[in-house]
Design an enzyme around this catalytic site. Structure first.
Site, PDB file in Angstrom:
ATOM      1  N   CYS A   1       0.822  -1.218   0.000  1.00 54.97           N
ATOM      2  CA  CYS A   1       0.000   0.000   0.000  1.00 54.97           C
ATOM      3  C   CYS A   1       0.853   1.263   0.000  1.00 54.97           C
ATOM      4  O   CYS A   1       0.497   2.271  -0.615  1.00 54.97           O
ATOM      5  CB  CYS A   1      -0.944  -0.010   1.188  1.00 54.97           C
TER       6      CYS A   1
ATOM      7  N   HIS B   1      -2.327   6.348   4.636  1.00 54.30           N
ATOM      8  CA  HIS B   1      -0.855   6.428   4.590  1.00 54.30           C
ATOM      9  C   HIS B   1      -0.454   7.751   3.957  1.00 54.30           C
ATOM     10  O   HIS B   1      -1.074   8.189   2.963  1.00 54.30           O
ATOM     11  CB  HIS B   1      -0.283   5.311   3.717  1.00 54.30           C
TER      12      HIS B   1
HETATM   13  C1  2RA Z   1       1.469  -1.863   6.538  1.00 54.70           C
HETATM   14  N1  2RA Z   1       1.901  -1.984   4.144  1.00 54.70           N
HETATM   15  O1  2RA Z   1       0.999  -0.750   6.361  1.00 54.70           O
HETATM   16  C2  2RA Z   1       1.789  -2.774   5.363  1.00 54.70           C
HETATM   17  C3  2RA Z   1       0.778  -3.869   5.226  1.00 54.70           C
HETATM   18  N2  2RA Z   1      -0.496  -3.380   4.842  1.00 54.70           N
HETATM   19  O2  2RA Z   1       1.724  -2.317   7.653  1.00 54.70           O
END
Ligand code: 2RA
Length: 339
Positions: A128, A242
């Protein structure tokens, strides 16, 4: 007739977003097979006005399935994806199990949708954090090759699953009430704290697995083994978005105006770059929507050559970072394209 779709990991945070995203995009489903661990088997979920029984994932779960969406961890994908393929399903796998397998396309549709048709049964959804960064970097890279990129990430609880999102909420509530909350899903106290991503660290390089994935997956998706990637992955007390601070160096000089013009027309990207109002990408704006938000676009002052730009991105980790990217791949599967 519409495809039979199986979801392995249907009770997880991404599983729920698979269903919500299929509904939002009117993805045709002839029948839904809801698969989860024994713990959830027997429960039901609502899907398009009907109750669907949640079944325990087993070797027999994939008979008659056309598309199998996986988001139940690498171990489950490694064990059951080959079984699903043998039963005739095309697997779209959100885990990291097969991402670096040369026989498995690693796809962000806005970047390399052409690789989907090469699949041999499994197509992998990238990490991601990689999706979040590469969606903004690719439109630039294809016009003026990026030779080096450095990024620092601000990763949400959702990346560690629904239980981690719950832990953020409960530990924050406990903290505000002056109560102790020993970390459980998370490796360290989470409320009002941040910490290095807790995947295992390679003792020789000092990089954790999350950072290694970003480096390796960038090279596979861009099909450019020379691109230099430096990355620091950090978990922050945010629910499902994120973010990343990115600085990149191109082979030829590039201005912030050029970057802004390129990204203004980039698919799946939305500029949020208002210096006057000091308004830039934030989780509260990225949460629950499809676009990767990009802002803070500016010349990197540490590189007087004029080849480097800095910027900041935010994207919903459960949507474009996982479920949306997977459904966009499923929409482009060859047999569906002929439907
Ligand atoms: C995280 N990208 O954000 C990794 C797994 N989704 O921990």
């Amino acid at each position: 007739n519409d495809p039979v779709v199986a979801i392995a990991g249907v009770t997880g945070a991404v599983g729920a977003e698979f269903i919500a995203t299929m509904d939002k995009r009117a993805f045709p489903v002839g029948k839904l097979k809801a698969l989860a661990s024994a713990r959830s088997a027997g429960k039901t979920l609502d899907f398009r006005g009907r109750k669907v029984l949640i079944e325990e994932l087993s070797e027999n779960s994939f008979e008659g399935v056309d598309i199998a969406l996986f988001s139940a961890g690498g171990g489950v994908s490694r064990r059951f994806s080959p079984i699903a393929v043998k039963a005739g399903a095309v697997v779209v796998d959100n885990s990291s199990a097969f991402r670096m397998d040369p026989n498995v396309p690693l796809v962000i549709p806005e970047i390399n949708a052409g690789r989907i048709a090469e699949h041999k049964g499994i197509i992998a959804v990238p990490n991601c954090t990689a999706i979040t960064a590469l969606m903004a970097l690719w439109p630039i890279h294809r016009r003026n090759r990026i030779k080096r990129v450095i990024l620092s990430t601000y990763q949400s609880a959702s990346g560690a699953g629904a239980a981690a999102m719950q832990e953020l909420i409960e530990s924050t509530r406990a903290s505000l009430n002056g109560q102790a909350y020993p970390p459980n899903v998370m490796p360290h106290p989470y409320a009002f704290n941040l910490f290095s991503h807790n995947t295992p660290i390679d003792p020789t390089t000092g990089y954790n697995e999350e950072e290694t994935k970003v480096i390796q997956e960038t090279r596979k998706i861009f099909e450019d083994d020379r691109i230099a990637v430096g990355v620091t992955c950090v978990r922050v007390p945010v629910l499902r978005v994120h973010c990343a601070a990115i600085t990149f160096e191109c082979e030829r000089p590039i201005s912030e105006g050029e970057v802004r013009a390129i990204l203004t027309n980039a698919p799946g990207v939305r500029l949020v770059d208002d210096r006057v109002r000091n308004y830039f990408p934030m989780p509260i704006d990225a949460s629950g929507q499809d676009d990767v938000l990009v802002g803070r676009i500016r010349k990197d002052l540490s590189d007087p050559s004029g080849h480097s730009i800095a910027m900041f991105v935010s994207a919903d980790q459960l949507l474009k970072g996982a479920a949306l990217n997977a459904i966009q791949i499923a929409e482009l599967l060859p047999q569906r394209a002929m439907a």
